[in-house]
Design a protein around this motif. Structure first.
Motif, mmCIF file in Angstrom:
data_model
loop_
_atom_site.group_PDB
_atom_site.id
_atom_site.type_symbol
_atom_site.label_atom_id
_atom_site.label_comp_id
_atom_site.label_asym_id
_atom_site.label_seq_id
_atom_site.Cartn_x
_atom_site.Cartn_y
_atom_site.Cartn_z
ATOM 1 N N LEU A 144 0.852 -1.183 0.000
ATOM 2 C CA LEU A 144 0.000 0.000 0.000
ATOM 3 C C LEU A 144 0.891 1.238 0.000
ATOM 4 C CD1 LEU A 144 -2.535 -1.144 2.746
ATOM 5 C CD2 LEU A 144 -2.949 -1.099 0.283
ATOM 6 N N LEU A 145 0.585 2.184 -0.873
ATOM 7 C CA LEU A 145 1.367 3.411 -0.991
ATOM 8 C C LEU A 145 0.650 4.552 -0.288
ATOM 9 C CD1 LEU A 145 3.694 5.124 -2.185
ATOM 10 C CD2 LEU A 145 2.284 5.395 -4.247
ATOM 11 N N GLY A 146 1.346 5.227 0.632
ATOM 12 C CA GLY A 146 0.761 6.395 1.272
ATOM 13 C C GLY A 146 1.195 6.537 2.715
ATOM 14 N N ASP A 147 0.632 7.518 3.380
ATOM 15 C CA ASP A 147 0.865 7.780 4.797
ATOM 16 C C ASP A 147 0.074 6.753 5.601
ATOM 17 O OD1 ASP A 147 0.732 8.732 7.443
ATOM 18 O OD2 ASP A 147 0.844 10.817 6.794
ATOM 19 N N SER A 148 0.766 5.987 6.429
ATOM 20 C CA SER A 148 0.092 4.898 7.147
ATOM 21 C C SER A 148 -0.984 5.403 8.085
ATOM 22 C CB SER A 148 1.123 4.061 7.916
ATOM 23 O OG SER A 148 1.864 4.857 8.810
ATOM 24 N N LYS A 149 -0.815 6.599 8.611
ATOM 25 C CA LYS A 149 -1.841 7.166 9.491
ATOM 26 C C LYS A 149 -3.164 7.314 8.735
ATOM 27 C CE LYS A 149 -0.492 10.538 12.125
ATOM 28 N NZ LYS A 149 -0.100 11.897 12.610
ATOM 29 N N LYS A 150 -3.097 7.820 7.514
ATOM 30 C CA LYS A 150 -4.294 8.024 6.705
ATOM 31 C C LYS A 150 -4.856 6.699 6.207
ATOM 32 C CE LYS A 150 -2.820 12.605 5.142
ATOM 33 N NZ LYS A 150 -2.392 13.434 3.982
ATOM 34 N N LEU A 151 -3.971 5.774 5.832
ATOM 35 C CA LEU A 151 -4.441 4.491 5.309
ATOM 36 C C LEU A 151 -5.104 3.656 6.404
ATOM 37 C CD1 LEU A 151 -1.524 3.596 2.887
ATOM 38 C CD2 LEU A 151 -3.885 4.104 2.272
ATOM 39 N N VAL A 152 -4.568 3.729 7.621
ATOM 40 C CA VAL A 152 -5.229 3.027 8.729
ATOM 41 C C VAL A 152 -6.616 3.605 8.952
ATOM 42 C CG1 VAL A 152 -5.204 2.704 11.233
ATOM 43 C CG2 VAL A 152 -3.139 2.239 9.900
ATOM 44 N N LEU A 153 -6.721 4.919 8.927
ATOM 45 C CA LEU A 153 -8.004 5.586 9.166
ATOM 46 C C LEU A 153 -9.042 5.199 8.124
ATOM 47 C CD1 LEU A 153 -9.609 7.722 10.775
ATOM 48 C CD2 LEU A 153 -8.726 9.442 9.186
ATOM 49 N N THR A 154 -8.621 5.092 6.855
ATOM 50 C CA THR A 154 -9.589 4.863 5.784
ATOM 51 C C THR A 154 -9.820 3.384 5.464
ATOM 52 O OG1 THR A 154 -7.813 5.130 4.148
ATOM 53 C CG2 THR A 154 -9.115 7.074 4.697
ATOM 54 N N ASN A 155 -8.839 2.517 5.732
ATOM 55 C CA ASN A 155 -8.951 1.138 5.252
ATOM 56 C C ASN A 155 -8.652 0.035 6.256
ATOM 57 O OD1 ASN A 155 -9.443 1.726 2.348
ATOM 58 N ND2 ASN A 155 -7.389 2.607 2.431
ATOM 59 N N LEU A 156 -7.937 0.337 7.339
ATOM 60 C CA LEU A 156 -7.376 -0.754 8.143
ATOM 61 C C LEU A 156 -7.764 -0.708 9.615
ATOM 62 C CD1 LEU A 156 -3.755 -0.694 6.624
ATOM 63 C CD2 LEU A 156 -5.652 -2.196 5.980
ATOM 64 N N GLN A 157 -8.791 0.045 9.977
ATOM 65 C CA GLN A 157 -9.201 0.117 11.379
ATOM 66 C C GLN A 157 -9.737 -1.228 11.868
ATOM 67 O OE1 GLN A 157 -11.964 3.254 12.124
ATOM 68 N NE2 GLN A 157 -10.647 4.860 11.311
ATOM 69 N N GLY A 158 -9.292 -1.589 13.094
ATOM 70 C CA GLY A 158 -9.838 -2.774 13.746
ATOM 71 C C GLY A 158 -9.556 -4.071 13.026
ATOM 72 N N LEU A 159 -8.483 -4.137 12.265
ATOM 73 C CA LEU A 159 -8.216 -5.289 11.408
ATOM 74 C C LEU A 159 -7.095 -6.173 11.908
ATOM 75 C CD1 LEU A 159 -8.068 -5.269 7.569
ATOM 76 C CD2 LEU A 159 -6.015 -5.929 8.806
ATOM 77 N N ALA A 160 -6.113 -5.614 12.591
ATOM 78 C CA ALA A 160 -4.832 -6.297 12.809
ATOM 79 C C ALA A 160 -4.749 -7.033 14.144
ATOM 80 C CB ALA A 160 -3.683 -5.287 12.713
ATOM 81 N N ASP A 161 -4.056 -8.160 14.100
ATOM 82 C CA ASP A 161 -3.620 -8.837 15.318
ATOM 83 C C ASP A 161 -2.283 -8.289 15.797
ATOM 84 O OD1 ASP A 161 -5.597 -11.232 15.437
ATOM 85 O OD2 ASP A 161 -4.839 -11.273 13.379
ATOM 86 N N ARG A 162 -1.541 -7.682 14.845
ATOM 87 C CA ARG A 162 -0.178 -7.252 15.146
ATOM 88 C C ARG A 162 0.161 -6.056 14.266
ATOM 89 N NH1 ARG A 162 3.647 -10.527 17.574
ATOM 90 N NH2 ARG A 162 2.174 -12.254 17.307
ATOM 91 N N VAL A 163 0.836 -5.053 14.850
ATOM 92 C CA VAL A 163 1.239 -3.859 14.110
ATOM 93 C C VAL A 163 2.738 -3.651 14.297
ATOM 94 C CG1 VAL A 163 0.960 -1.370 13.830
ATOM 95 C CG2 VAL A 163 -1.026 -2.789 14.404
ATOM 96 N N LEU A 164 3.435 -3.420 13.197
ATOM 97 C CA LEU A 164 4.867 -3.116 13.234
ATOM 98 C C LEU A 164 5.063 -1.621 13.031
ATOM 99 C CD1 LEU A 164 6.294 -5.958 10.931
ATOM 100 C CD2 LEU A 164 5.488 -6.101 13.296
ATOM 101 N N MET A 165 5.884 -1.019 13.904
ATOM 102 C CA MET A 165 6.162 0.419 13.830
ATOM 103 C C MET A 165 7.677 0.601 13.683
ATOM 104 S SD MET A 165 3.544 1.998 16.615
ATOM 105 C CE MET A 165 3.571 3.559 15.721
ATOM 106 N N LEU A 166 8.155 0.531 12.440
ATOM 107 C CA LEU A 166 9.579 0.432 12.168
ATOM 108 C C LEU A 166 10.242 1.765 11.841
ATOM 109 C CD1 LEU A 166 9.055 -2.742 10.021
ATOM 110 C CD2 LEU A 166 10.310 -2.690 12.165
ATOM 111 N N LEU A 167 9.577 2.864 12.136
ATOM 112 C CA LEU A 167 10.155 4.184 11.897
ATOM 113 C C LEU A 167 10.303 4.908 13.223
ATOM 114 C CD1 LEU A 167 11.169 6.309 9.923
ATOM 115 C CD2 LEU A 167 8.805 7.054 9.581
ATOM 116 N N PRO A 168 11.461 4.795 13.881
ATOM 117 C CA PRO A 168 11.618 5.374 15.219
ATOM 118 C C PRO A 168 11.320 6.864 15.290
ATOM 119 C CG PRO A 168 13.417 3.860 14.759
ATOM 120 C CD PRO A 168 12.650 4.008 13.473
#
Length: 291
Positions: A181-205
């Motif tokens: 998926l191409l884009g800002d993950s904050k916006k993509l989570v808001l529009t497409n991925l809310q309440g979906l994940a068992d696990r989230v990786l945050m690899l940008l310190p």
């Protein structure tokens, strides 16, 4: 490791021991490309180092000097050719995967190889994973290779990295299990991925704390796991893991989240008194309030 030892032996009579140690602490081999960082006091040695690298390791096609730190949202760095071909695209083999990468225009670190394997080994069958800062897809692809029933939503804002991610998904046979998926993950989570994940990786310190509420909103109602990466300064007597935990705990407490720091580790030192750290966080409450 063999290359480094042979090079050190060859350069020992040419460069001071102090300069040699600094160089080899920031020496990366990515596919057939070598990237070195040299203290300003040792720049005059750059050509000799590059020449010895090319002479010692016949598989190396290019040697670059890293002139700037990784910077900007795209996480790119300035490279200067020291020896060999002026070509920044290579294939890097790791953990049974092959990653095509442009080392000038995409973020990639071979030093995260153990961490990629560690995270992949934690993923359970049928999990849905959101990788918020994927680069060329290394973590995402290794997860899908190791856990065939897992689904990974793999996000990056850099269009060049996204294109390489698409190629790597096909190259490693995980098409239909890793979704670039191409884009800002904050916006993509808001529009497409809310309440979906068992696990989230945050690899940008650099942005992990800012994006933590978005990571929470990506988790399923019953909660799940967040792997949180940070850069932390720790002076003598300070513990970088404790400092990372306190920073994250303050944010989670303010958000009213029930959580447990399951484990933490120093991923690698990144400079004098600076460390990359990771927290494995078990979230035990519905993140619906953060949508």
């Amino acid at each position: 490791m063999v290359l480094r030892k042979r090079l050190k032996n060859k350069l020992a009579n040419v460069i001071s021991p102090e300069a040699l140690n600094k160089i080899f602490s920031s020496f990366d081999i990515i596919g057939n490309i070598v990237i070195i960082k040299i203290p300003s006091s040792g720049l005059q040695d750059a050509s000799e180092i590059a020449k010895q690298i090319m002479h010692t390791h016949k598989n190396v096609k290019s040697v670059f000097l890293q002139k700037s730190p990784v910077k900007d949202d795209f996480r790119v760095r300035e490279l200067i050719l020291l020896a060999g071909e002026n070509k920044t695209i290579t294939n890097h083999k790791e953990n049974g995967c092959v990653f095509s990468v442009d080392v000038k225009n995409c973020y990639f670190s071979p030093r995260l190889s153990f961490e990629r394997s560690r995270i992949a080994n934690k993923v359970l069958p049928n999990e849905k994973v959101v990788n918020m800062f994927s680069g060329v897809g290394c973590f995402s692809i290794l997860i899908a290779k190791k856990v065939h029933s897992a689904i990974v939503y793999s996000i990056d804002i850099n269009p060049i990295a996204y294109n390489f991610m698409q190629d790597n998904v096909k190259l490693n046979g995980v098409y239909g299990r890793v979704f670039p998926l191409l884009g800002d993950s904050k916006k993509l989570v808001l529009t497409n991925l809310q309440g979906l994940a068992d696990r989230v990786l945050m690899l940008l310190p650099e942005k992990a704390l800012e994006y933590l509420p978005s990571a929470l909103s990506a988790l399923k109602k019953e909660g799940g796991w967040i792997h949180y990466y940070d850069f932390q300064h720790a002076s003598k007597g300070e513990n970088p893991l404790e400092k990372t935990q306190k920073k994250v705990a303050d944010t989670l407490d303010n958000l009213g989240v029930f959580y447990v720091f399951s484990s933490s580790r120093i991923v690698r030192p990144i400079g004098p008194n600076w460390y990359q750290t990771v927290l494995d966080i078990n979230i035990n409450e519905s993140p619906s309030k953060f949508l």
